[in-house]
Structure formats: structure tokens, C-alpha cells
Design a protein around this motif. Structure first.
Motif, PDB file in Angstrom:
ATOM      1  N   ASP A 263       0.836  -1.202   0.000  1.00 51.02           N
ATOM      2  CA  ASP A 263       0.000   0.000   0.000  1.00 51.02           C
ATOM      3  C   ASP A 263       0.870   1.251   0.000  1.00 51.02           C
ATOM      4  O   ASP A 263       1.988   1.255   0.536  1.00 51.02           O
ATOM      5  CB  ASP A 263      -0.929  -0.002   1.218  1.00 51.02           C
ATOM      6  CG  ASP A 263      -2.052  -1.033   1.070  1.00 51.02           C
ATOM      7  OD1 ASP A 263      -2.114  -1.681   0.007  1.00 51.02           O
ATOM      8  OD2 ASP A 263      -2.851  -1.185   2.010  1.00 51.02           O
ATOM      9  N   HIS A 291      -2.827   4.320  -7.781  1.00 54.94           N
ATOM     10  CA  HIS A 291      -3.935   4.206  -6.822  1.00 54.94           C
ATOM     11  C   HIS A 291      -3.432   3.503  -5.564  1.00 54.94           C
ATOM     12  O   HIS A 291      -2.289   3.085  -5.498  1.00 54.94           O
ATOM     13  CB  HIS A 291      -5.108   3.453  -7.443  1.00 54.94           C
ATOM     14  CG  HIS A 291      -5.651   4.096  -8.689  1.00 54.94           C
ATOM     15  ND1 HIS A 291      -6.488   5.194  -8.663  1.00 54.94           N
ATOM     16  CD2 HIS A 291      -5.439   3.798 -10.006  1.00 54.94           C
ATOM     17  CE1 HIS A 291      -6.786   5.539  -9.905  1.00 54.94           C
ATOM     18  NE2 HIS A 291      -6.161   4.723 -10.732  1.00 54.94           N
ATOM     19  N   LYS A 292      -4.294   3.368  -4.575  1.00 53.19           N
ATOM     20  CA  LYS A 292      -3.879   2.839  -3.272  1.00 53.19           C
ATOM     21  C   LYS A 292      -3.237   1.464  -3.385  1.00 53.19           C
ATOM     22  O   LYS A 292      -2.233   1.186  -2.740  1.00 53.19           O
ATOM     23  CB  LYS A 292      -5.076   2.763  -2.327  1.00 53.19           C
ATOM     24  CG  LYS A 292      -4.769   2.167  -0.946  1.00 53.19           C
ATOM     25  CD  LYS A 292      -6.013   2.148  -0.075  1.00 53.19           C
ATOM     26  CE  LYS A 292      -5.707   1.516   1.297  1.00 53.19           C
ATOM     27  NZ  LYS A 292      -5.441   0.076   1.193  1.00 53.19           N
ATOM     28  N   GLU A 296      -7.360  -1.552  -6.666  1.00 56.67           N
ATOM     29  CA  GLU A 296      -7.963  -0.255  -6.999  1.00 56.67           C
ATOM     30  C   GLU A 296      -7.616   0.127  -8.444  1.00 56.67           C
ATOM     31  O   GLU A 296      -8.427   0.726  -9.149  1.00 56.67           O
ATOM     32  CB  GLU A 296      -7.463   0.823  -6.040  1.00 56.67           C
ATOM     33  CG  GLU A 296      -7.937   0.669  -4.600  1.00 56.67           C
ATOM     34  CD  GLU A 296      -9.446   0.879  -4.473  1.00 56.67           C
ATOM     35  OE1 GLU A 296     -10.006   1.699  -5.230  1.00 56.67           O
ATOM     36  OE2 GLU A 296     -10.061   0.202  -3.628  1.00 56.67           O
ATOM     37  N   CYS A 297      -6.395  -0.224  -8.875  1.00 56.12           N
ATOM     38  CA  CYS A 297      -5.998   0.035 -10.267  1.00 56.12           C
ATOM     39  C   CYS A 297      -6.874  -0.765 -11.223  1.00 56.12           C
ATOM     40  O   CYS A 297      -7.287  -0.266 -12.280  1.00 56.12           O
ATOM     41  CB  CYS A 297      -4.536  -0.338 -10.481  1.00 56.12           C
ATOM     42  SG  CYS A 297      -3.362   0.700  -9.579  1.00 56.12           S
ATOM     43  N   ALA A 300     -10.185   0.731 -11.477  1.00 57.04           N
ATOM     44  CA  ALA A 300     -10.130   2.003 -12.200  1.00 57.04           C
ATOM     45  C   ALA A 300      -9.953   1.796 -13.699  1.00 57.04           C
ATOM     46  O   ALA A 300      -9.928   2.775 -14.461  1.00 57.04           O
ATOM     47  CB  ALA A 300      -8.983   2.861 -11.660  1.00 57.04           C
TER      48      ALA A 300
END
Length: 628
Positions: A263, A291-292, A296-297, A300
Motif C-alpha cells: 500500500d 492508486h492505493k 484499486e488500479c 479504475a
């Protein structure tokens, strides 16, 4: 031992290895020839035995190094192949600490317990699909629906069970709730199980690169993108959080490249730094995602190519002190063609063509007692301040008032300056000069501590230490002298400042000839470590001849020779940087100003008026004296 190092060892004994792995093959024209990686007779597979370090299976298209051949011929993973190859070569690991750790006996998840919490539903697949994870990916990892008990809710919550498997053995089962009342997730794991990484069950057996990430779903995401990945079991942070390294250390030997994708918060960075330091910074890279985390990527909409681009731009854990030569390209061009950068010039134009004071250097000023070390350093100090260089002086032999008396005499060019010129001198010192207000024997560590503060707080870039013998170090304590000069060098390099250190000469038979760099009193390391070494010498024979001449006493040939020689010599005996010029310039000490001048009878320089003293006197006369 890395896979490449082990492979090189195998190539050193390629004849033995080829016969061992492919026993039904035969030697033909510098090659070991076999039918396939299975080892049967034939001519499709060839191993070069003459130093080219290649093999090729022309029927299947396989090739690589001898570890790749070991994996395929033995149908095993790279880790097992490395273990077998080490045994074959007689190489033993010497990691006794690791071996001791491995002696601990861990429990394995009990099947009867697993049956209690695993549920045969599609709930886990539905949840993972909401995170962008396909059912095909989930099935690779053998995840399943499960439940966990919430003490807050006093009921069971829906969860996913993540099996931790390595070499087909179940080591741990971790459950994470997908139902999260008040946004709080519940995590449960089996007790007394071995700390290990998640994801070994999907690792390609020949892979020599891996991504280590933070979280089982992140691991699944990377694998879905097509990259081999493992996840830490306990999340970010350091210390006990990374206890798994103790038990996975040799299992990670097979990887020559490790991408750390944890992270992007502070805890994730702390984990990445600890993992890299323990697994080897030379093979670890820090992934910086937009991203986090990687999941999350995925959500997205990042593509495989975009993720690959991020991985290719991962940063190495290079030490701060290690640079590529390319980073100094412009510095090199400037060194050849640019104007030489310097901190300030000397007060003497006859020297400035060959030497100027530069940043991040240590200069020694050495000489016999009474030959003008303090005066010449004071003159250098004024020149530095004239060019705006902030200066801190540690005069450990003179009290501040006496030091400033000498310096003010040099600044005003007057032996007894009127008070208004003393005030002008202090206006010149303001925001340019600081003093280390302690005389006598100073503690070396404390001195550098004060210098560090002055550099940070006031931007001081020139530091004077007068002298080494007053820094609290014994004359015969050569180790302490070396340690102190080492510390001074670390300081000037770290702060990009210049340090002038006054040292003394060993006592010789006479003062009639200048001393050399081998005559610096103390450890030889002092001159070894310094960047520049000046020696100031006073021609006392000339002074005696002048005195005889003033008394109308007859002069000898030796006296006549002394009169024709310079009053003093400033010799540069060492210059590490620049063009390395070494040599000397003649100087003449002006009695009223205590400045060293380039010619006998020349005008000293008034630092309070910023012009030669003779010009200043003429201006003053024109403005203040009526002509009759």
C-alpha cells in the motif's frame, strides 16, 4: 546463492550435469545430444559443452540455462531444482540462524475445523467479482465461501477462505469477512500455523521474478493481470508483521527480481523497506502505483500494458550514496568546459590562477610557531567574508576579544583603529561572522555539533579550527586524530562546506628553511585525508639582516642573500582537486595591518571600505582635510 550464481556453478561442470540430467544422451562434436528434456536418446535437444552456456530443445522450443533444464527434466519447481543442484555440487547453506528457526514445529489446519466454516456457495465469487476478480482467477487460488464470528454483532458474517499452500501442502487458512457492519472487517486465521506467503499455488515453476504485495485480493489481481505474485500474510508495517521472512527466506532464493507492491501509505512503505533490507536491496524494486493498491488500479480500468509500464518504472532500493555515472554527465562537461566553481578566492591574485577555495574541502594551514598561521588564516577569512561567505571561527587559542582585535586590525589596515572604524568593521562582520566562544581544550564532537547547527541555522559555509592541538586530542593519540579528521571530512562533504584546520609543524633543527608536508605534527592520516595543505614560512634570516642593516652593521654574503629573498613564503604542498597545481608565492607581512601582501611596500586592502587602503586614505583626506 542466486539462481544465476548457481547456474554458473553448474556450467562449470556441464559435462557432469548433462550426463546426470540426460543419462541416455551422448556426446557429439562438443555437444551433449538427447531426444528431449525427458532424457531419452535422440538429437532434438543439444547442450553446448564448450563454454557457450546454452542449451536448446529444437522440437519444443525450450532453452535457457542449466537450472531451466533441471526444472524441465526433473519436472519440479525452481526452488526444488536449486536445492537438488546444490546437493549435486556439494554446496551447503550456512544460514545456521535460519536452520534453528525452522526447527520449530507448527500445526497444520485441521480438516474437521475447515469443514465447520467453509460453505459451498457462490457468495465468495460474487464478492470477488465486485472487486474485478474473475471466477477463473478465484478457482486458481482455491478460495471458497466461508463464515467468521463477529463478537460485536454476536453472529456469523459471510467471508472468504484463503488457503495458504506451498508445495501442495496446506499451511494456513485465513478468513476475511465480506460482510462488514459499520465498515469493520473481521479476520480470522488458524492458530499456531507457520507464517508464510499467500499465492504459492499459482506460482509458475520456472519463474525467477515475483511481485510481493499486501493482501490476498491484491495477489489475485496481479495474477489475473498475468504477473506472478505472492502476498504478505499480516499486512504492512515492520518487526513482527514481517515474521514470515524467517521461514520463507530460502524459498525466495529462486527470485532474481522482487517487485514490492505494498500500500502507498506510510505503513506500506515501512514494510517495503524492511522486506528489501532483509531479502536483499540489490534485487528488490519499489512499485509506485497510481492508486492505493493494485486492486484499486483494476477497478479504475488500468490495462495490462499500463500495469507493465508501472512495473518497469519501479525504483531500485539503491543506497543514497550510489549513483549512475550518467547522472554526472553535465558535471563532467562543466569540469572540462564550464567556469570552475569555487566558494571564494584567496587574497592573492598570484595564487588565484592556480588555487581557489572550493566547497566540500578540508584545507590545512601548517607552520612553525610564530610564522604567521593565525594571521594568514585571518586574511583568508576576511577575503571569504568579502565575497559573502558566512564564516564560523573556532579560535581555541585566543579569547574572542583578542581574536577580533587581530581580525579588526586586518580589516581596517590600522594598528590602533579609531572607534568609528571598529564599528565599521563590526558592520562588516554582521551576518557574516560567528565565533565558537570557548578557548582552551574543546571536545571535538561538541565542536562539530556546533558547526552543524551553524550550517543549518545560519547558512555558514566556511569553518575555521585554530588549532588541532586544542581539540582535546593527545599529541600521540594518532587514532583519535585520524577519527577527528575523518569526522571533519564527513562534515564538510555532508554540508558542502569548507573547513580550514590549523596544524603545527614538528620541531626541527632550525627555522631557516620551510617545512614540508611530511613535517605536519601528528598522525600521517591528517595530511592523507586533507584536500589542500598550505605551509606558511617566515624568513627570519632576512629579518635579522634588516636589523643589522638598520644598525649599520656589516652584512655577510649570507645576509645579502637573505635580503634578496621574500619575507615569507606561502606554499601549497597538496591540492587534491582542481588541476592539482603545487607551488609557492612570496608574501610580505605588513606590520600595521597584519596582512600578507604580494610585494614589499604594496598597499593592504581595507575590507571596511572595500578598496586598497592607500586609495581609502586618499579619499578620506580629500573629504576631511582642508588644503592650504
Amino acid at each position: 546463492m542466486t539462481p544465476k550464481e548457481l547456474s554458473d556453478q553448474l556450467w562449470n561442470q556441464v559435462d557432469r550435469v548433462a550426463k546426470y540430467l540426460l543419462p541416455n544422451g551422448k556426446r557429439e562434436s562438443g555437444e551433449w545430444v538427447a531426444g528431449s528434456v525427458g532424457g531419452e536418446a535422440g538429437k532434438s535437444l543439444k547442450v553446448n559443452l564448450q563454454g557457450k552456456k546454452v542449451w536448446q530443445d529444437f522440437a519444443e522450443g525450450d532453452g535457457g540455462d542449466l537450472l531451466d533444464l533441471w526444472v524441465l527434466s526433473r519436472d519440479c519447481g525452481l526452488h526444488q531444482a536449486m536445492q537438488e543442484a546444490k546437493e549435486f555440487l556439494g554446496i551447503k547453506d550456512t544460514d545456521h540462524h535460519f536452520a534453528a528457526k525452522q526447527q520449530k514445529k507448527f500445526s497444520r489446519p485441521k480438516p474437521e475445523n475447515i469443514k465447520k466454516f467453509v460453505k459451498k456457495t457462490d457468495d465468495c465469487y460474487d464478492y470477488l467479482e465486485s472487486r474485478g476478480i474473475t471466477r477463473a482467477t478465484a478457482e486458481k487460488f482455491k478460495v471458497s465461501s466461508a463464515v467468521v464470528w463477529s463478537h460485536d454483532e454476536k453472529r456469523e458474517l459471510k467471508a472468504i477462505a484463503f488457503p495458504y499452500k506451498r508445495d501442495n501442502e496446506l499451511l494456513q487458512v485465513k478468513r476475511i469477512s465480506t460482510e462488514r457492519p459499520n465498515g469493520k472487517k473481521v479476520i480470522m486465521a488458524e492458530g499456531d500455523c507457520e507464517p508464510c506467503l499467500f499465492g504459492w499455488q499459482t506460482m509458475p515453476k520456472e519463474s525467477r521474478a515475483v511481485i510481493i504485495c499486501e493482501g490476498e485480493i491484491d495477489c489475485m489481481t496481479y495474477v489475473q493481470y498475468g504477473f506472478p505474485a505472492l502476498s504478505v500474510p499480516f499486512g504492512g508495517g515492520k518487526g513482527a508483521k514481517q515474521q514470515w521472512i524467517d521461514f520463507e527466506f530460502h524459498n525466495l532464493d529462486r527470485f532474481e527480481e522482487i517487485w514490492l507492491s505494498l500500500d502507498t501509505d506510510e505503513v506500506g512503505l515501512a514494510a517495503a523497506k524492511e522486506i528489501a533490507s532483509r531479502l536483499g536491496e540489490h534485487r528488490c524494486m519499489l512499485v509506485k502505483l497510481p492508486h492505493k493498491d493494485i486492486n484499486e488500479c483494476l477497478k479504475a480500468g488500468m490495462t495490462d500494458e499500463q500495469v507493465l509500464d508501472v512495473l518497469e518504472r519501479a525504483e531500485m532500493f539503491d543506497p543514497e550514496e550510489l549513483y549512475s555515472a550518467r547522472e554526472f554527465y553535465q558535471d563532467t562537461v562543466d569540469a572540462f568546459y564550464g567556469q570552475e566553481q569555487y566558494l571564494f578566492p584567496t587574497p592573492w591574485s598570484t595564487l588565484n590562477g592556480n588555487f581557489m577555495f572550493r566547497e566540500a574541502e578540508l584545507t590545512l594551514v601548517n607552520g612553525v610557531n610564530g610564522h604567521g598561521k593565525t594571521e594568514v588564516v585571518g586574511h583568508m577569512t576576511l577575503e571569504a567574508m568579502k565575497h559573502g561567505v558566512k564564516t564560523c571561527v573556532a579560535s581555541l587559542e585566543l579569547k574572542p576579544g583578542q581574536l577580533l582585535k587581530r581580525l579588526t586590525r586586518q580589516a581596517t589596515c590600522v594598528k590602533l583603529p579609531p572607534k568609528n572604524e571598529i564599528e565599521s568593521a563590526f558592520n562588516f562582520y554582521d551576518d557574516r561572522l560567528w565565533l565558537f566562544g570557548l578557548t582552551g581544550t574543546a571536545k571535538a564532537d561538541r565542536l562539530l555539533e556546533i558547526f552543524e547547527y551553524a550550517r543549518k541555522r545560519y547558512g555558514v559555509k566556511l569553518f575555521i579550527i585554530d588549532s588541532l592541538m586544542k581539540c582535546g586530542i593527545g599529541d600521540d593519540d594518532y587514532n583519535a586524530q585520524k577519527a577527528f579528521v575523518d569526522a571533519v571530512c564527513d562534515f564538510k562533504n555532508r554540508t558542502n562546506s569548507h573547513v580550514i584546520l590549523v596544524t603545527h609543524s614538528r620541531k626541527g633543527d632550525s627555522e631557516e628553511k620551510p617545512t614540508g608536508k611530511m613535517d605536519v605534527k601528528g598522525s600521517g592520516s591528517i595530511t592523507d585525508l586533507t584536500d589542500n595543505l598550505f605551509i606558511i614560512w617566515r624568513n627570519k634570516a632576512r629579518e635579522k639582516a634588516i636589523q643589522k642593516q638598520s644598525l649599520n652593521e656589516p652584512l655577510t654574503d649570507k645576509d645579502q642573500s637573505a635580503l634578496s629573498a621574500p619575507a615569507s613564503m606561502l606554499m601549497l604542498e597538496k591540492q587534491r582537486n582542481g588541476e592539482g597545481w603545487e607551488g609557492g608565492i612570496p608574501l610580505y607581512l605588513d606590520d600595521p595591518s597584519h596582512q600578507f601582501l604580494m610585494a614589499d611596500g604594496a598597499s593592504p586592502f581595507s575590507y571596511i571600505a572595500n578598496m586598497p587602503a592607500n586609495d581609502y586614505n586618499e579619499v578620506w583626506m580629500n573629504e576631511n582635510v582642508t588644503q592650504y
